[in-house]
Design a protein around this motif. Structure first.
Motif, PDB file in Angstrom:
ATOM      1  N   SER A   1      -4.050  -6.290   6.296  1.00 21.52           N
ATOM      2  CA  SER A   1      -2.587  -6.432   6.258  1.00 21.52           C
ATOM      3  C   SER A   1      -2.043  -6.864   7.615  1.00 21.52           C
ATOM      4  O   SER A   1      -1.131  -7.692   7.688  1.00 21.52           O
ATOM      5  CB  SER A   1      -1.914  -5.160   5.758  1.00 21.52           C
ATOM      6  OG  SER A   1      -2.227  -4.087   6.590  1.00 21.52           O
TER       7      SER A   1
ATOM      8  N   PHE B   1      -1.097   1.282   8.580  1.00 20.62           N
ATOM      9  CA  PHE B   1      -0.771   0.269   7.562  1.00 20.62           C
ATOM     10  C   PHE B   1      -1.002  -1.132   8.110  1.00 20.62           C
ATOM     11  O   PHE B   1      -1.555  -1.998   7.431  1.00 20.62           O
ATOM     12  CB  PHE B   1       0.704   0.450   7.151  1.00 20.62           C
ATOM     13  CG  PHE B   1       1.084  -0.161   5.827  1.00 20.62           C
ATOM     14  CD1 PHE B   1       0.991  -1.520   5.608  1.00 20.62           C
ATOM     15  CD2 PHE B   1       1.563   0.643   4.803  1.00 20.62           C
ATOM     16  CE1 PHE B   1       1.364  -2.080   4.384  1.00 20.62           C
ATOM     17  CE2 PHE B   1       1.937   0.098   3.576  1.00 20.62           C
ATOM     18  CZ  PHE B   1       1.836  -1.269   3.368  1.00 20.62           C
TER      19      PHE B   1
ATOM     20  N   THR C   1     -11.958  -1.789   2.166  1.00 24.33           N
ATOM     21  CA  THR C   1     -11.233  -1.418   0.942  1.00 24.33           C
ATOM     22  C   THR C   1     -12.122  -1.672  -0.274  1.00 24.33           C
ATOM     23  O   THR C   1     -12.167  -0.862  -1.214  1.00 24.33           O
ATOM     24  CB  THR C   1      -9.918  -2.226   0.858  1.00 24.33           C
ATOM     25  OG1 THR C   1      -9.104  -1.832   1.959  1.00 24.33           O
ATOM     26  CG2 THR C   1      -9.176  -1.991  -0.442  1.00 24.33           C
TER      27      THR C   1
ATOM     28  N   MET D   1       0.845  -1.187   0.000  1.00 24.17           N
ATOM     29  CA  MET D   1       0.000   0.000   0.000  1.00 24.17           C
ATOM     30  C   MET D   1       0.881   1.238   0.000  1.00 24.17           C
ATOM     31  O   MET D   1       2.091   1.175   0.179  1.00 24.17           O
ATOM     32  CB  MET D   1      -0.882  -0.008   1.251  1.00 24.17           C
ATOM     33  CG  MET D   1      -1.929  -1.107   1.225  1.00 24.17           C
ATOM     34  SD  MET D   1      -3.131  -0.965   2.553  1.00 24.17           S
ATOM     35  CE  MET D   1      -2.202  -1.568   3.951  1.00 24.17           C
TER      36      MET D   1
ATOM     37  N   GLY E   1      -5.099  -4.695   0.855  1.00 22.26           N
ATOM     38  CA  GLY E   1      -5.257  -3.953   2.098  1.00 22.26           C
ATOM     39  C   GLY E   1      -6.690  -4.089   2.556  1.00 22.26           C
ATOM     40  O   GLY E   1      -7.415  -4.955   2.037  1.00 22.26           O
ATOM     41  N   GLY E   2      -7.180  -3.257   3.483  1.00 21.04           N
ATOM     42  CA  GLY E   2      -6.453  -2.201   4.146  1.00 21.04           C
ATOM     43  C   GLY E   2      -5.677  -2.662   5.359  1.00 21.04           C
ATOM     44  O   GLY E   2      -5.091  -3.749   5.368  1.00 21.04           O
TER      45      GLY E   2
ATOM     46  N   ILE F   1      -2.647   4.821   5.980  1.00 21.84           N
ATOM     47  CA  ILE F   1      -3.073   4.513   4.603  1.00 21.84           C
ATOM     48  C   ILE F   1      -4.312   5.291   4.199  1.00 21.84           C
ATOM     49  O   ILE F   1      -4.675   5.336   3.030  1.00 21.84           O
ATOM     50  CB  ILE F   1      -3.339   3.003   4.425  1.00 21.84           C
ATOM     51  CG1 ILE F   1      -4.358   2.491   5.457  1.00 21.84           C
ATOM     52  CG2 ILE F   1      -2.027   2.224   4.495  1.00 21.84           C
ATOM     53  CD1 ILE F   1      -4.926   1.123   5.116  1.00 21.84           C
TER      54      ILE F   1
ATOM     55  N   VAL G   1       0.423  -7.148  -0.400  1.00 30.35           N
ATOM     56  CA  VAL G   1       0.622  -5.891  -1.079  1.00 30.35           C
ATOM     57  C   VAL G   1       1.384  -6.090  -2.379  1.00 30.35           C
ATOM     58  O   VAL G   1       0.946  -5.695  -3.416  1.00 30.35           O
ATOM     59  CB  VAL G   1       1.256  -4.831  -0.181  1.00 30.35           C
ATOM     60  CG1 VAL G   1       1.423  -3.533  -0.937  1.00 30.35           C
ATOM     61  CG2 VAL G   1       0.364  -4.587   1.003  1.00 30.35           C
TER      62      VAL G   1
END
Ligand SMILES: NC(=O)c1ccc[n+]([C@@H]2O[C@H](COP(=O)([O-])OP(=O)(O)OC[C@H]3O[C@@H](n4cnc5c(N)ncnc54)[C@H](OP(=O)(O)O)[C@@H]3O)[C@@H](O)[C@H]2O)c1
Length: 198
Positions: free
Chosen positions: A119, A146, A52, A1, A114-115, A9, A191
Motif C-alpha cells: 500500500s 497501513f 499477505t 484494509m 495490502g499489506g 494492520i 484497497v
C-alpha cells in the motif's frame, strides 16, 4: 484494509487476533451481506504483497477458505512461492509498469489487498484512485503500519464515512495527486478497486 485506531494492520509477527473486537456502537449500521456480496462481485482482480499472500495461504490451510473466489490474484514477489490454483500469478519488477501497462487494459476495478509495503508503494507511485480504511475499535501499540515507507505527503478527499454496530468506522477517500502529469490521470486503485470507466 482494516486497521487498529493507531494505524496497524497486523502485529509485527503478522497476528491479527486483535481484530476480534467486542464493541457495540448503538445506532451504528449493520453489515448487509447483500451489500458485501455485490461489493466483492464488482472487483475484477486482486493485487497483493507476498506476505499477505502467505497469510492467505496459511488461513486457507487452517480451513478458513480462500476469500478471492475465482478472480485473478496477482502476487508481487521476488521469491518462488507455492501456487495451488491457476488464478494466482506472480510478478516482480516495476509495479507502476505492471499496473499501468498490463492490468489497466484488462481490468476495470483493481483491488490492492495490502499489506503495508504494497500500500505504501502504491500511494508513493501514484497508482491509487481510492483508499478504503476501516478503523477497528482497538489500540495495539505496535505492528505493521497501513502505509509502510510512504515517503511523501498524499492529500485525500473524504467521500464516505460509515459507523457500524461493531464499532468499526469505514472511511473512503479519493486520492488527490497534486503532481499528476497531464497525460497520467489518477490511476489504479487501492484497497477499494479503481472505478475508472473503460
Ligand atoms: N488488516 C488488514 O486488512 C490486512 C490486509 C492485508 C494484509 N494484512 C496483513 O499484513 C501483513 C503483511 O503486510 P506487509 O506490509 O508485511 O507485506 P506485504 O505488503 O503483504 O508484502 C510485502 C512483500 O511483497 C513483495 N513485494 C512488494 N512489492 C513488490 C514489487 N513491486 N515487486 C516484487 N515484490 C514485491 C516483497 O517480498 P518478496 O519479494 O521478498 O516476496 C515485499 O517484502 C500480513 O500479516 C497480513 O495478514 C492485513
Amino acid at each position: 484494509m482494516a486497521a487498529s485506531l493507531d494505524g496497524f494492520i497486523a502485529r509485527r509477527d503478522g497476528r491479527v487476533d486483535w481484530m476480534e473486537t467486542s464493541d457495540e456502537f448503538v445506532g451504528g449500521d449493520s453489515m448487509d451481506p447483500g451489500f458485501v456480496e455485490a461489493f466483492l462481485k464488482a472487483i475484477d482482480c486482486y493485487v497483493m504483497g507476498s506476505r499477505t499472500y502467505e497469510t492467505a495461504l496459511s488461513f486457507e490451510a487452517q480451513g478458513l477458505g480462500w476469500p478471492y473466489g475465482d478472480k485473478p490474484v496477482f502476487v508481487l514477489t521476488s521469491r518462488k512461492l507455492p501456487r495451488n490454483r491457476n488464478t494466482v500469478e506472480f510478478h516482480s519488477g516495476d509495479l507502476a509498469q505492471f499496473v499501468n501497462g498490463r492490468l489497466r487494459s484488462a481490468f476495470r476495478s483493481i483491488w490492492f489487498v495490502g499489506g503495508g509495503v504494497l500500500s505504501g508503494e502504491c500511494l508513493r507511485l501514484g497508482l491509487a484512485d481510492e483508499v478504503r480504511y476501516s478503523i477497528l475499535p482497538v489500540l495495539i501499540g505496535d505492528g505493521i503500519p497501513f502505509f509502510e515507507k510512504l515517503g511523501r505527503d498524499v492529500a485525500l478527499h473524504l467521500t464516505e464515512v460509515k459507523g457500524y454496530k461493531s464499532g468499526t468506522v469505514a472511511l473512503r477517500y479519493e486520492v488527490r495527486y497534486e503532481l499528476k502529469t497531464p497525460n497520467q490521470p489518477a490511476a489504479g486503485s487501492f484497497v477499494k478497486g479503481a472505478s475508472r470507466e473503460k
